[in-house]
Design an enzyme around this catalytic site. Structure first.
Site, mmCIF file in Angstrom:
data_model
loop_
_atom_site.group_PDB
_atom_site.id
_atom_site.type_symbol
_atom_site.label_atom_id
_atom_site.label_comp_id
_atom_site.label_asym_id
_atom_site.label_seq_id
_atom_site.Cartn_x
_atom_site.Cartn_y
_atom_site.Cartn_z
ATOM 1 N N HIS A 307 29.470 -28.976 -13.234
ATOM 2 C CA HIS A 307 30.103 -28.401 -14.413
ATOM 3 C C HIS A 307 29.382 -28.914 -15.646
ATOM 4 O O HIS A 307 28.954 -30.067 -15.660
ATOM 5 C CB HIS A 307 31.596 -28.781 -14.472
ATOM 6 C CG HIS A 307 32.374 -27.910 -15.391
ATOM 7 N ND1 HIS A 307 32.420 -28.135 -16.739
ATOM 8 C CD2 HIS A 307 33.101 -26.796 -15.151
ATOM 9 C CE1 HIS A 307 33.166 -27.191 -17.299
ATOM 10 N NE2 HIS A 307 33.584 -26.359 -16.358
ATOM 11 N N ASP A 364 36.471 -23.581 -9.341
ATOM 12 C CA ASP A 364 36.239 -22.435 -8.462
ATOM 13 C C ASP A 364 36.100 -22.812 -6.993
ATOM 14 O O ASP A 364 36.064 -21.942 -6.134
ATOM 15 C CB ASP A 364 34.970 -21.689 -8.900
ATOM 16 C CG ASP A 364 35.231 -20.893 -10.152
ATOM 17 O OD1 ASP A 364 36.367 -20.424 -10.313
ATOM 18 O OD2 ASP A 364 34.301 -20.740 -10.959
HETATM 19 N N1 ACO Z 1 24.070 -27.541 -6.409
HETATM 20 C C1 ACO Z 1 22.934 -28.288 -6.375
HETATM 21 N N2 ACO Z 1 22.385 -28.855 -7.460
HETATM 22 C C2 ACO Z 1 23.007 -28.677 -8.635
HETATM 23 C C3 ACO Z 1 24.175 -27.931 -8.749
HETATM 24 C C4 ACO Z 1 24.710 -27.349 -7.585
HETATM 25 N N3 ACO Z 1 25.842 -26.624 -7.638
HETATM 26 N N4 ACO Z 1 24.574 -27.914 -10.044
HETATM 27 C C5 ACO Z 1 23.678 -28.639 -10.713
HETATM 28 N N5 ACO Z 1 22.718 -29.125 -9.874
HETATM 29 C C6 ACO Z 1 21.595 -30.011 -10.216
HETATM 30 C C7 ACO Z 1 20.493 -29.261 -10.931
HETATM 31 O O1 ACO Z 1 19.511 -28.779 -10.035
HETATM 32 C C8 ACO Z 1 19.959 -30.329 -11.848
HETATM 33 O O2 ACO Z 1 19.157 -31.194 -11.083
HETATM 34 P P1 ACO Z 1 17.830 -31.883 -11.728
HETATM 35 O O3 ACO Z 1 18.344 -32.763 -12.821
HETATM 36 O O4 ACO Z 1 17.200 -32.607 -10.607
HETATM 37 O O5 ACO Z 1 16.989 -30.746 -12.244
HETATM 38 C C9 ACO Z 1 21.182 -31.130 -12.256
HETATM 39 O O6 ACO Z 1 22.108 -30.960 -11.162
HETATM 40 C C10 ACO Z 1 21.838 -30.646 -13.555
HETATM 41 O O7 ACO Z 1 22.104 -29.241 -13.423
HETATM 42 P P2 ACO Z 1 22.045 -28.213 -14.602
HETATM 43 O O8 ACO Z 1 21.869 -26.847 -14.047
HETATM 44 O O9 ACO Z 1 21.048 -28.675 -15.633
HETATM 45 O O10 ACO Z 1 23.509 -28.384 -15.234
HETATM 46 P P3 ACO Z 1 24.201 -27.389 -16.215
HETATM 47 O O11 ACO Z 1 25.200 -28.171 -16.961
HETATM 48 O O12 ACO Z 1 23.188 -26.605 -16.989
HETATM 49 O O13 ACO Z 1 24.913 -26.339 -15.231
HETATM 50 C C11 ACO Z 1 26.485 -25.314 -13.784
HETATM 51 C C12 ACO Z 1 26.260 -26.385 -14.878
HETATM 52 C C13 ACO Z 1 25.946 -23.971 -14.239
HETATM 53 C C14 ACO Z 1 27.991 -25.197 -13.548
HETATM 54 C C15 ACO Z 1 25.763 -25.783 -12.485
HETATM 55 O O14 ACO Z 1 26.295 -27.012 -12.051
HETATM 56 C C16 ACO Z 1 25.851 -24.730 -11.372
HETATM 57 O O15 ACO Z 1 25.012 -23.833 -11.310
HETATM 58 N N6 ACO Z 1 26.885 -24.838 -10.472
HETATM 59 C C17 ACO Z 1 27.091 -23.840 -9.436
HETATM 60 C C18 ACO Z 1 27.768 -22.617 -10.019
HETATM 61 C C19 ACO Z 1 29.234 -22.843 -10.338
HETATM 62 O O16 ACO Z 1 29.987 -23.406 -9.552
HETATM 63 N N7 ACO Z 1 29.645 -22.358 -11.521
HETATM 64 C C20 ACO Z 1 31.035 -22.430 -11.971
HETATM 65 C C21 ACO Z 1 31.194 -23.427 -13.081
HETATM 66 S S1 ACO Z 1 32.870 -23.602 -13.507
HETATM 67 C C22 ACO Z 1 33.163 -22.263 -14.433
HETATM 68 O O17 ACO Z 1 32.342 -21.686 -15.095
HETATM 69 C C23 ACO Z 1 34.499 -21.781 -14.423
#
Ligand code: ACO
Length: 428
Positions: A307, A364
């Site tokens: 998140h 979610d």
């Molecule tokens: N699975 C694996 N790795 C992940 C995940 C995941 N679900 N989420 C983040 N990471 C990793 C990224 O690869 C990144 O790694 P790195 O630092 O080695 O490059 C690190 O964690 C940070 O991730 P970001 O994408 O930079 O974090 P950001 O804050 O931009 O994204 C998000 C947040 C979009 C929610 C992300 O965690 C994601 O894509 N999750 C899966 C989708 C999801 O569940 N979305 C619902 C969110 S809740 C809502 O909107 C109601």
């Protein structure tokens, strides 16, 4: 605390005001920085940019705190109802008994949708995704109820638009589902409560009474409360940005619905179930999928994990997990997806990759499993999220307009070609 911050650029010091919120959050107000120094601040994805001050929702991502208008989400989820929470978010205070009765009656009496709007459904393909239909039909409301309202001047009309949206969106949502099935549409019934009416429109056979299970109504109401607002997330920021041009409230909400649909935002609940089903179909090898999520050469992510602001735990996920166990037990459902979800959570939470990146189950992760237990089809999960988020979007739009906030218009740093001469290939 000092009430200014100093920014030193090219040896020159600029004093910028500092602002502190009621929960101690601090911000540097850089609104005048460009005028004074010609610098802008750059923050891709707005990871550290406050777009507004707001008195609606507070969340602390480190401590896992979420409250609406000061009331903890745990108390609201346990004791309140979705319509009461909607009133609280939109009007700022919990309603009195009389205020609530009027609010509820006004909503109940506006659940019908103009028959001309109904004809629009005929233009969609039978399998149209309900989320696309919801976005289009909510946008269509702007032409059925055209008026440019100023919430500061037209208070009664603003309330009418708000009530209309809360009343009609469930009807449109249920019809979007019926349309996706090629089934006849069910009309709203005023004797039913908000969630009951929605379930009836979703599942009743046209000629038969539909038995509504109070446990299902209760679980649905709770889910809507948990989704009702979440401060400046992607879809809410979209509603504020679109609304800041003073476009119709319906158009601003429609923009929010479109933004919510994406798999990285509200679309994740559908993706979670699809991911769990994929894991089950592949033999239930949870470790394999955890490894895939960690592999930088693999685009797979654990949907429902991570998140932007919660870096400890998502309080909504905690409540939903408990509710999920309860609902499945009460309904006597043994869903293999729940077992896989729990295993996945356990594996991820003990893995250094997820620990280091502070990745936890978000709202979610378990909501899809409850929706499925309640009989809500997968392609409706994000629509359910939209129904829940509606009061939050409205409250944020209302606050933005009441404060006469300026049109939203970010800046950029241009990185394209510098000036070059046009090469004529004779197209004119
Ligand atoms: N699975 C694996 N790795 C992940 C995940 C995941 N679900 N989420 C983040 N990471 C990793 C990224 O690869 C990144 O790694 P790195 O630092 O080695 O490059 C690190 O964690 C940070 O991730 P970001 O994408 O930079 O974090 P950001 O804050 O931009 O994204 C998000 C947040 C979009 C929610 C992300 O965690 C994601 O894509 N999750 C899966 C989708 C999801 O569940 N979305 C619902 C969110 S809740 C809502 O909107 C109601």
């Amino acid at each position: 605390m000092s009430n200014t911050a100093q920014i030193i650029l090219e040896g020159k010091t600029y004093e910028m005001p500092v602002f502190e919120g009621t929960e101690g959050e601090k911000a540097i107000d850089i609104g005048k920085l460009r005028d004074q120094s010609s610098y802008i601040t750059l923050d891709s994805g707005y990871k550290n940019t406050g777009a507004t001050k707001s008195a609606i929702t507070f969340l602390d991502g480190e401590l896992g705190i979420l409250s609406y208008r000061g009331y903890p989400i745990e108390q609201l989820a346990e004791k309140s109802t979705f319509l009461e929470v909607a009133y609280l978010l939109i009007f700022g205070e919990l309603p009195t008994t009389e205020q609530f009765a009027t609010f509820k009656t006004n909503i109940t009496r506006r659940t019908l949708v103009n028959e001309d709007m109904r004809k629009i459904f005929d233009g969609f393909p039978v399998n149209a995704h309900p989320m696309g239909v919801l976005g289009a039909l909510s946008s269509a409301l702007a032409v059925f109820y055209p008026s440019q309202i100023d919430p500061n001047k037209d208070k009664a009309e603003t309330e009418l638009h708000i009530v209309r949206l809360l009343a009609k969106l469930p009807t449109i949502a249920a019809w979007a589902y019926k349309n996706s099935q090629g089934h006849p549409l069910n009309y709203p019934k005023n004797k039913l409560g908000y969630c009951e009416n929605f379930l009836n429109m979703m599942f009743a056979m046209p000629t038969e009474e539909y038995d509504i299970d109070p446990d299902i109504v209760d679980a649905l109401d709770k889910l809507l409360i948990l989704h009702a607002d979440h401060e400046q997330n992607c879809s809410t920021s979209t509603v504020r940005l679109a609304g800041s041009s003073q476009v119709s409230l319906y158009s601003a909400i429609s923009a929010g619905i479109s933004s919510l649909w994406g798999p990285l935002h509200g679309g994740a609940n559908q993706e979670v179930i699809e991911m769990l089903e994929e894991i089950i179909a592949d033999g239930g090898n949870v470790e394999k999928y955890v490894a895939k999520a960690k592999d930088k050469n693999d685009s797979f992510r654990l949907m429902g994990f991570g998140h932007r602001v919660y870096k400890n735990f998502d309080p909504r996920a905690k409540i939903i997990k408990v509710s999920c166990d309860k609902v499945l037990k009460k309904l006597g459902i043994n869903d293999p997806a729940l077992e896989v979800a729990k295993k996945l959570e356990e594996a991820a939470l003990t893995d250094p990759y997820f620990i280091e990146r502070k990745l936890y189950p978000n709202v979610d992760f378990y909501s899809g499993i409850i929706y499925r237990a309640l009989g809500i089809p997968t392609n409706m999960f994000t629509v359910m999220f939209a129904l829940g988020r509606l009061p939050g979007w409205i409250a944020q739009w209302k606050e933005m307009r009441e404060e006469n906030q300026p049109i939203g218009r970010p800046r950029q740093i241009y990185t394209g070609y510098t000036k070059r001469d046009y090469k004529d290939i004779g197209t004119r």
